[in-house]
Motif scaffolding. Structure first.
Motif: not given
Length: 229
Positions: A1-2, A151-153, A193-200
């Protein structure tokens, strides 16, 4: 996470408040060297041996938080480590500062007791603000870790239900029209796509996941009924 996604302004403000209070501590305690009654006050040199590094660590902590807040850091994780270390080192030095301030108050002429007590009060405020910065860092670190775990789950769940979907898709096609199947797959692709982009993740995303599961379960039961004929 940035780290630039993290709001550092609150931590920066606490650190700046702490630094300001210790600036006053530095000014007032140094002033004692230039008054005849306290120029040789017991404990002041020893106190400064801790005050100087405590101030340095605060200056560095404020600078680190400001860089993170303005997204100037090329290696943010190392800046965060430096910031955390500076807070801990400042707290360690603060213990010596406070210990010797009490010695100074006890050894000072009675006419200077209230003056030194004001220094102690300022130091207490400096320590309080520093602790608040540290606590906010810890709270937000825990929050980031919790979001990362979620996110991982969710990523594991998406891959798992996608696998089951692919196994059952030929059978689902017998009880559902192609448009509904494509709609389900598109929703899953969007979620993955949202999960793999690590979006909240938002409440709507969990509702989407629940809807996908409910639809999968409904189709599964329909296929069982279809097979029974």
């Amino acid at each position: 996470m940035k780290h630039q996604d993290h709001d550092w302004s609150g931590i920066y403000n606490h650190l700046r408040e702490s630094l300001y209070e210790q600036q006053i501590v530095c000014s007032m305690s140094t002033q004692l060297y230039y008054m005849p009654e306290t120029e040789d006050l017991e404990g002041n040199p020893e106190m400064h041996e801790h005050l100087v590094p405590a101030s340095y660590h605060r200056v560095t902590a404020v600078g680190s938080a400001k860089r993170l807040m303005k997204d100037e850091a090329k290696e943010p994780s190392s800046i965060v480590q430096s910031l955390r270390s500076c807070i801990e080192n400042a707290q360690s030095e603060d213990q010596g500062v406070m210990r010797w301030l009490h010695v100074m108050r006890d050894e000072a002429p009675s006419s200077f007791s209230s003056f030194i007590q004001r220094i102690i009060t300022r130091q207490e405020k400096a320590e309080k603000s520093l602790k608040e910065a540290q606590q906010q860092m810890e709270n937000e670190r825990e929050e980031r870790e919790e979001k990362s775990q979620t996110l991982e789950e969710m990523a594991v769940w998406c891959d798992d239900i996608d696998w089951h979907w692919q196994q059952m898709k030929p059978i689902f096609a017998k009880v559902a029209d192609q448009k509904n199947l494509e709609g389900w797959e598109q929703k899953l692709r969007n979620l993955k796509g949202k999960v793999h982009a690590a979006s909240p993740l938002e409440t709507m995303d969990f509702q989407t996941a629940q809807g996908l599961y409910d639809q999968w379960e409904s189709l599964y039961h329909e296929t069982q009924e279809y097979r029974s004929f």
